[in-house]
Design a protein around this motif. Structure first.
Motif, mmCIF file in Angstrom:
data_model
loop_
_atom_site.group_PDB
_atom_site.id
_atom_site.type_symbol
_atom_site.label_atom_id
_atom_site.label_comp_id
_atom_site.label_asym_id
_atom_site.label_seq_id
_atom_site.Cartn_x
_atom_site.Cartn_y
_atom_site.Cartn_z
ATOM 1 N N ILE A 44 36.157 42.257 46.032
ATOM 2 C CA ILE A 44 36.228 40.834 45.692
ATOM 3 C C ILE A 44 37.633 40.308 45.932
ATOM 4 C CG2 ILE A 44 36.150 39.180 43.776
ATOM 5 C CD1 ILE A 44 33.762 40.863 42.670
ATOM 6 N N LEU A 58 30.257 35.427 47.917
ATOM 7 C CA LEU A 58 30.717 36.792 47.637
ATOM 8 C C LEU A 58 29.529 37.744 47.531
ATOM 9 C CD1 LEU A 58 33.524 36.017 45.052
ATOM 10 C CD2 LEU A 58 33.854 37.291 47.190
ATOM 11 N N VAL A 69 28.553 40.167 40.630
ATOM 12 C CA VAL A 69 29.740 39.468 41.120
ATOM 13 C C VAL A 69 30.330 38.601 40.004
ATOM 14 C CG1 VAL A 69 30.600 37.752 42.763
ATOM 15 C CG2 VAL A 69 29.030 39.548 43.528
#
Length: 111
Positions: A44, A58, A69
């Protein structure tokens, strides 16, 4: 031998003891660096070092579900590594500092 230092004299001992970080600072550092021991958080952070992204993007690029996430972003946000801004209904995440990417690049170069 018990209680004696092999290499340190009293002056060195005093210097070392005065320069050691406080326990609270050690815990803050340990928490901070724990973010770099998780592969998902590193991915990330790497993505965000290239461009600002939302959870959906993402999730898609990393092949992870949005819940995972979001959870990892919360951890990174709590540690002040990422921040976000609202664009309509979308939260757009970014790194709080370019030093984060520089630190990761430095680590890659020494391993």
């Amino acid at each position: 031998m018990e209680g004696r230092y092999l290499l340190l004299n009293e002056r060195n001992k005093h210097e070392v003891l005065t320069m050691l970080p406080q326990d609270s600072d050690v815990m803050k550092l340990a928490d901070y660096f724990s973010n770099f021991s998780d592969s998902t958080r590193i991915k990330i952070l790497s993505c965000l070092s290239l461009t600002d992204m939302c959870v959906n993007d993402l999730s898609k690029i990393l092949g992870l579900n949005q819940t995972t996430v979001s959870h990892q972003l919360k951890i990174l946000k709590d540690q002040k590594l990422v921040t976000y801004r609202r664009e309509g209904k979308i939260l757009v995440y970014s790194l709080t500092s370019s030093n984060i990417n520089e630190m990761m690049m430095y680590a890659i170069n020494v391993i």
